[in-house]
Design a protein around this motif. Structure first.
Motif, PDB file in Angstrom:
ATOM      1  N   ASN A  77      35.594  55.835  28.836  1.00  0.00           N
ATOM      2  CA  ASN A  77      36.881  54.597  28.554  1.00  0.00           C
ATOM      3  C   ASN A  77      36.076  53.583  27.581  1.00  0.00           C
ATOM      4  O   ASN A  77      36.590  52.535  27.492  1.00  0.00           O
ATOM      5  N   SER A  78      35.121  54.069  26.682  1.00  0.00           N
ATOM      6  CA  SER A  78      34.092  53.376  25.915  1.00  0.00           C
ATOM      7  C   SER A  78      34.836  52.941  24.703  1.00  0.00           C
ATOM      8  O   SER A  78      34.740  51.949  24.158  1.00  0.00           O
ATOM      9  N   ASN A  79      35.958  53.818  24.283  1.00  0.00           N
ATOM     10  CA  ASN A  79      36.519  53.405  23.127  1.00  0.00           C
ATOM     11  C   ASN A  79      37.865  52.777  23.240  1.00  0.00           C
ATOM     12  O   ASN A  79      38.521  52.405  22.438  1.00  0.00           O
ATOM     13  N   HIS A  80      38.170  52.325  24.662  1.00  0.00           N
ATOM     14  CA  HIS A  80      39.435  51.540  24.959  1.00  0.00           C
ATOM     15  C   HIS A  80      39.240  50.142  24.662  1.00  0.00           C
ATOM     16  O   HIS A  80      38.232  49.528  24.932  1.00  0.00           O
ATOM     17  N   THR A  81      40.056  49.809  23.657  1.00  0.00           N
ATOM     18  CA  THR A  81      39.919  48.436  23.047  1.00  0.00           C
ATOM     19  C   THR A  81      41.078  47.494  23.599  1.00  0.00           C
ATOM     20  O   THR A  81      40.966  46.256  23.516  1.00  0.00           O
ATOM     21  N   GLN A  82      42.353  48.084  23.893  1.00  0.00           N
ATOM     22  CA  GLN A  82      43.473  47.121  24.153  1.00  0.00           C
ATOM     23  C   GLN A  82      43.216  46.594  25.490  1.00  0.00           C
ATOM     24  O   GLN A  82      42.796  47.596  26.452  1.00  0.00           O
ATOM     25  N   MET A  83      43.692  45.741  26.028  1.00  0.00           N
ATOM     26  CA  MET A  83      43.964  45.035  27.259  1.00  0.00           C
ATOM     27  C   MET A  83      45.089  45.009  27.843  1.00  0.00           C
ATOM     28  O   MET A  83      46.007  44.088  27.086  1.00  0.00           O
ATOM     29  N   VAL A  84      45.191  45.283  29.044  1.00  0.00           N
ATOM     30  CA  VAL A  84      46.419  44.860  29.834  1.00  0.00           C
ATOM     31  C   VAL A  84      46.066  44.076  31.113  1.00  0.00           C
ATOM     32  O   VAL A  84      45.086  44.656  31.703  1.00  0.00           O
ATOM     33  N   HIS A  85      46.733  42.958  31.400  1.00  0.00           N
ATOM     34  CA  HIS A  85      46.432  42.344  32.488  1.00  0.00           C
ATOM     35  C   HIS A  85      47.246  42.854  33.768  1.00  0.00           C
ATOM     36  O   HIS A  85      48.476  42.754  33.824  1.00  0.00           O
ATOM     37  N   VAL A  86      46.725  43.321  34.877  1.00  0.00           N
ATOM     38  CA  VAL A  86      47.445  43.839  35.909  1.00  0.00           C
ATOM     39  C   VAL A  86      47.169  42.960  37.194  1.00  0.00           C
ATOM     40  O   VAL A  86      46.004  42.609  37.478  1.00  0.00           O
ATOM     41  N   ARG A  87      48.141  42.722  38.048  1.00  0.00           N
ATOM     42  CA  ARG A  87      47.988  41.870  39.136  1.00  0.00           C
ATOM     43  C   ARG A  87      47.954  42.969  40.547  1.00  0.00           C
ATOM     44  O   ARG A  87      49.051  43.823  40.664  1.00  0.00           O
ATOM     45  N   ALA A 102      30.874  51.364  46.705  1.00  0.00           N
ATOM     46  CA  ALA A 102      30.575  52.657  47.170  1.00  0.00           C
ATOM     47  C   ALA A 102      30.224  53.505  46.288  1.00  0.00           C
ATOM     48  O   ALA A 102      29.273  54.445  46.180  1.00  0.00           O
ATOM     49  N   THR A 103      30.890  53.456  44.735  1.00  0.00           N
ATOM     50  CA  THR A 103      30.622  54.671  44.152  1.00  0.00           C
ATOM     51  C   THR A 103      29.883  54.285  42.911  1.00  0.00           C
ATOM     52  O   THR A 103      29.500  55.047  41.835  1.00  0.00           O
ATOM     53  N   GLY A 104      29.992  52.792  42.576  1.00  0.00           N
ATOM     54  CA  GLY A 104      29.454  52.336  41.283  1.00  0.00           C
ATOM     55  C   GLY A 104      30.275  52.502  40.055  1.00  0.00           C
ATOM     56  O   GLY A 104      29.899  52.215  39.041  1.00  0.00           O
ATOM     57  N   THR A 105      31.529  53.124  40.314  1.00  0.00           N
ATOM     58  CA  THR A 105      32.565  53.117  39.093  1.00  0.00           C
ATOM     59  C   THR A 105      33.306  51.938  38.923  1.00  0.00           C
ATOM     60  O   THR A 105      33.382  51.087  39.850  1.00  0.00           O
ATOM     61  N   ASP A 106      33.255  51.514  37.697  1.00  0.00           N
ATOM     62  CA  ASP A 106      33.911  50.146  37.129  1.00  0.00           C
ATOM     63  C   ASP A 106      35.407  50.288  37.671  1.00  0.00           C
ATOM     64  O   ASP A 106      36.128  51.368  37.556  1.00  0.00           O
ATOM     65  N   ILE A 107      35.804  49.236  38.106  1.00  0.00           N
ATOM     66  CA  ILE A 107      37.441  49.164  38.499  1.00  0.00           C
ATOM     67  C   ILE A 107      38.095  49.431  36.936  1.00  0.00           C
ATOM     68  O   ILE A 107      39.371  50.012  37.270  1.00  0.00           O
ATOM     69  N   THR A 108      37.840  48.952  35.965  1.00  0.00           N
ATOM     70  CA  THR A 108      38.701  49.110  34.669  1.00  0.00           C
ATOM     71  C   THR A 108      38.630  50.677  34.489  1.00  0.00           C
ATOM     72  O   THR A 108      39.688  51.156  34.037  1.00  0.00           O
ATOM     73  N   LYS A 109      37.803  51.193  34.716  1.00  0.00           N
ATOM     74  CA  LYS A 109      37.616  52.832  34.425  1.00  0.00           C
ATOM     75  C   LYS A 109      38.227  53.553  35.396  1.00  0.00           C
ATOM     76  O   LYS A 109      39.088  54.405  34.996  1.00  0.00           O
ATOM     77  N   PHE A 110      38.435  53.139  36.631  1.00  0.00           N
ATOM     78  CA  PHE A 110      39.305  53.376  37.560  1.00  0.00           C
ATOM     79  C   PHE A 110      40.708  53.572  37.251  1.00  0.00           C
ATOM     80  O   PHE A 110      41.532  54.381  37.254  1.00  0.00           O
TER      81      PHE A 110
END
Length: 138
Positions: A77-87, A102-110
């Motif tokens: 997801n390195s080329n993702h530039t748009q942002m959406v705020h999620v609750r 536990a996995t070291g995976t970023d939440i944004t990537k997930f």
């Protein structure tokens, strides 16, 4: 507005389900393998937690490996530039934070992977959006 709430509820359900699937898959991979001639007791046999997903042919599919966990780790997801705020509700945030530890995976990537996977595995959602846009007058 109710469609949006429904889709967000559906997305949160998918996110929670696949988080559990990924954690179970990660834990199952850490277990030592049994010797070839030794049978595992019924309670120690790994349960089939991976959903029955057929890989679709084509370059646009998000599943590049045989498991969702490996596809998530390989997702770029390195080329993702748009942002959406999620609750999220507090339980989901807590689960996502534990998943990150536990996995070291970023939440944004997930979340990006989960949304892309949701739309790829449910093409009827795209049809709902297209029909809504056709029926909306500008």
């Amino acid at each position: 507005m109710t469609r949006l709430k429904f889709l967000l509820g559906l997305f949160c359900t998918y996110a929670a389900y696949y988080t559990i699937v990924l954690l179970c898959d990660h834990r199952r991979q850490k277990q030592p393998a049994a010797k070839p001639n030794e049978e595992l007791p019924a309670r120690d046999q790994p349960s089939p937690v991976e959903p029955a997903i057929e890989k679709k042919g084509g370059t646009g599919t998000v599943l590049k490996h045989n498991t969702v966990a490996r596809s998530l780790y390989a997702y770029d997801n390195s080329n993702h530039t748009q942002m959406v705020h999620v609750r999220f509700d507090p339980q989901t945030v807590d689960l996502l934070n534990k998943f990150k530890m536990a996995t070291g995976t970023d939440i944004t990537k997930f979340v990006a992977f989960a949304v892309k996977y949701l739309f790829e595995s449910n093409p009827e959602l795209k049809n709902i959006i297209k029909q809504y846009l056709q029926n909306t007058t500008l």
